[in-house]
Write a protein that holds these residues in place. Sequence first.
Motif, PDB file in Angstrom:
ATOM      1  N   GLU A 199      13.250   2.530  -1.174  1.00 30.38           N
ATOM      2  CA  GLU A 199      14.168   1.578  -0.539  1.00 30.38           C
ATOM      3  C   GLU A 199      14.107   0.279  -1.324  1.00 30.38           C
ATOM      4  O   GLU A 199      13.060  -0.067  -1.876  1.00 30.38           O
ATOM      5  N   LYS A 250      10.525   3.031   3.470  1.00 32.18           N
ATOM      6  CA  LYS A 250      10.542   4.335   2.816  1.00 32.18           C
ATOM      7  C   LYS A 250      10.424   4.057   1.327  1.00 32.18           C
ATOM      8  O   LYS A 250      11.116   3.170   0.821  1.00 32.18           O
ATOM      9  N   GLU A 271       0.844  -1.193   0.000  1.00 35.38           N
ATOM     10  CA  GLU A 271       0.000   0.000   0.000  1.00 35.38           C
ATOM     11  C   GLU A 271       0.881   1.245   0.000  1.00 35.38           C
ATOM     12  O   GLU A 271       1.792   1.360   0.809  1.00 35.38           O
ATOM     13  N   ARG A 278       3.524   0.571   2.884  1.00 37.37           N
ATOM     14  CA  ARG A 278       3.123  -0.333   3.972  1.00 37.37           C
ATOM     15  C   ARG A 278       2.929  -1.695   3.321  1.00 37.37           C
ATOM     16  O   ARG A 278       2.049  -1.870   2.489  1.00 37.37           O
ATOM     17  N   PHE A 297       5.797   6.431   1.959  1.00 38.40           N
ATOM     18  CA  PHE A 297       6.088   5.114   2.532  1.00 38.40           C
ATOM     19  C   PHE A 297       5.378   4.039   1.736  1.00 38.40           C
ATOM     20  O   PHE A 297       4.420   4.322   1.021  1.00 38.40           O
ATOM     21  N   LYS A 350       5.433  -4.467   7.346  1.00 38.82           N
ATOM     22  CA  LYS A 350       6.623  -3.627   7.466  1.00 38.82           C
ATOM     23  C   LYS A 350       6.362  -2.338   6.687  1.00 38.82           C
ATOM     24  O   LYS A 350       5.706  -2.362   5.652  1.00 38.82           O
ATOM     25  N   THR A 351       6.911  -1.249   7.188  1.00 40.24           N
ATOM     26  CA  THR A 351       6.783   0.002   6.449  1.00 40.24           C
ATOM     27  C   THR A 351       8.155   0.401   5.926  1.00 40.24           C
ATOM     28  O   THR A 351       9.090   0.569   6.694  1.00 40.24           O
ATOM     29  N   TRP A 355      14.806   2.912  10.552  1.00 37.05           N
ATOM     30  CA  TRP A 355      14.460   4.314  10.795  1.00 37.05           C
ATOM     31  C   TRP A 355      15.389   5.016  11.787  1.00 37.05           C
ATOM     32  O   TRP A 355      15.173   6.172  12.119  1.00 37.05           O
ATOM     33  N   TYR A 359      10.358  -0.852  12.757  1.00 38.60           N
ATOM     34  CA  TYR A 359      10.977  -0.446  11.510  1.00 38.60           C
ATOM     35  C   TYR A 359      12.445  -0.116  11.786  1.00 38.60           C
ATOM     36  O   TYR A 359      12.800   1.038  12.001  1.00 38.60           O
TER      37      TYR A 359
END
Lengths: 189, 298
Positions: A60, A57, A28, A40, A38, A54-55, B155, B152
């Motif tokens: 990435e 950036k 998402e 998700r 981000f 997991k989120t 971060w 995360y």
Amino acid sequence: MANYSTNEFRSGLKVMLDGDPCSILDNEFVKPGKGQAFNRVKLRNLKTGRVLEKTFKSGESIEGADVMDMDMQYLYDDGDFWHFMEPNTFEQHQATETAVGDAKQWLKEQDTCVVTLYNGAPLSVTPPNHVELEIVETDPGLRGDTAQGGSKPAKLETGATVKVPLFLDQGDVIKVDTRTGEYQGRVKD
Amino acid sequence: MRDFFAQREVMEVDTPTLARASVTDTNIHSIAASANGDSCYLQTSPEYFMKRMLASGIGDIYYLGKVFRDGEQGSRHNPEFTLLEWYRVGWDEHQLMAEIEALIGLLLQQLDRPELAVSRISYCDCFIEAFNIDPHHCALAELQELAVNLGYPSWCNESRANCLDLLFSEKIEPKLPDGLVFVYDYPACQAALAQTKLYGDGALVSRRFEVFLNRMELANGYFELTDAAEQRQRFEEDLMARAAAQRSQVPLDNNLHQAMQAGLPSCAGVALGVDRLLMQLYGIKSIDRVLAFGWERC
């Protein structure tokens, strides 16, 4: 193995996360209007079957996993390993009990399954959605009782036990949905 | 929408969607194009042109039209979308928030929908409620730790603005109340084109607000920065941040700078995502379904 960036994440893509191969279920895109974007991401750990979120950036990237789904014919089990064969090359693979997991109760010799290979070795086995199996043990059938709603347990040739209608007997062949473990119907000879 | 503004004597304006300069914001990416041999950009918002108009003394204005943002694609994002942006001369951000409430209230009434619950909460109170920390005073390390604790690990080196965005998006936004929610007084590090002010406790905050409708970000508004020198400095900081993040450089808009030097009147402005408003008004989950042709079909 190639790296994949978040914008290449698609459902079904296999990636490495914390040393384990995972399959992406959902990706998402999240972005505050003025903020950092981000992704998700929902993933299934292919070793444990656990689903995690997991989120990342956006932008990435993470390493792809050498995971492949292949149709293979189930041959036999020798007590320690379950043996499968690629139908085109006749190459054989042996899967551990952990890899076969719940699938083992549905595996009938010569049926075609999906075997997921990780670095060339079987990681998991998915049985066909529907299998036709013979009843090897159940209470005697009640002739003519085809309309009543009752059911009874029946043991199948592969070891699985499913609930079947009362009129069925030992020796009958039935169709079962392996995803739910439910009786689907009787297979006439 | 057009009736609403006509009745309030706010004039509709049209601005170019293709121009030589574009936004410097680190997190907003323009789509580059070429015309008559000049490199140019599809505009991410009509803001710079509208501010040039405001500086010329045009008065209250609105724009309803297309804007473009690169890399934005998802159930709430499409690279081309419809924005409603308007400016009120002599108003502050709280007066503008009341007008947004009136506009959405009118649209709901016309569709025979029930009235919405409306709440106002400061950015600081959101963080105190969710994490029991003051986002303006707490140390960066504290924010990074919270971001990492959410699960995360990458971060730990993120900037203050990025950590705040992550915490807000993941933990605050999903728990906002139903209806229309105005979150105001954003941190100074996310001021963009808004004026800043000092809280009594010494915290520097920006006079920027965001509007959420049933937990979906709908609009972003400012009590506009009018100081040309400060604006120029922020743009230059943006460009340095873009360089550090290895993002493309964009030419600064000198026309805007000159207009602001000549004098932008004190005003408040807001940009509202029209596609998202339609999604909320009709209970639609995916932006594709309010577009005749979503990006996948273009």
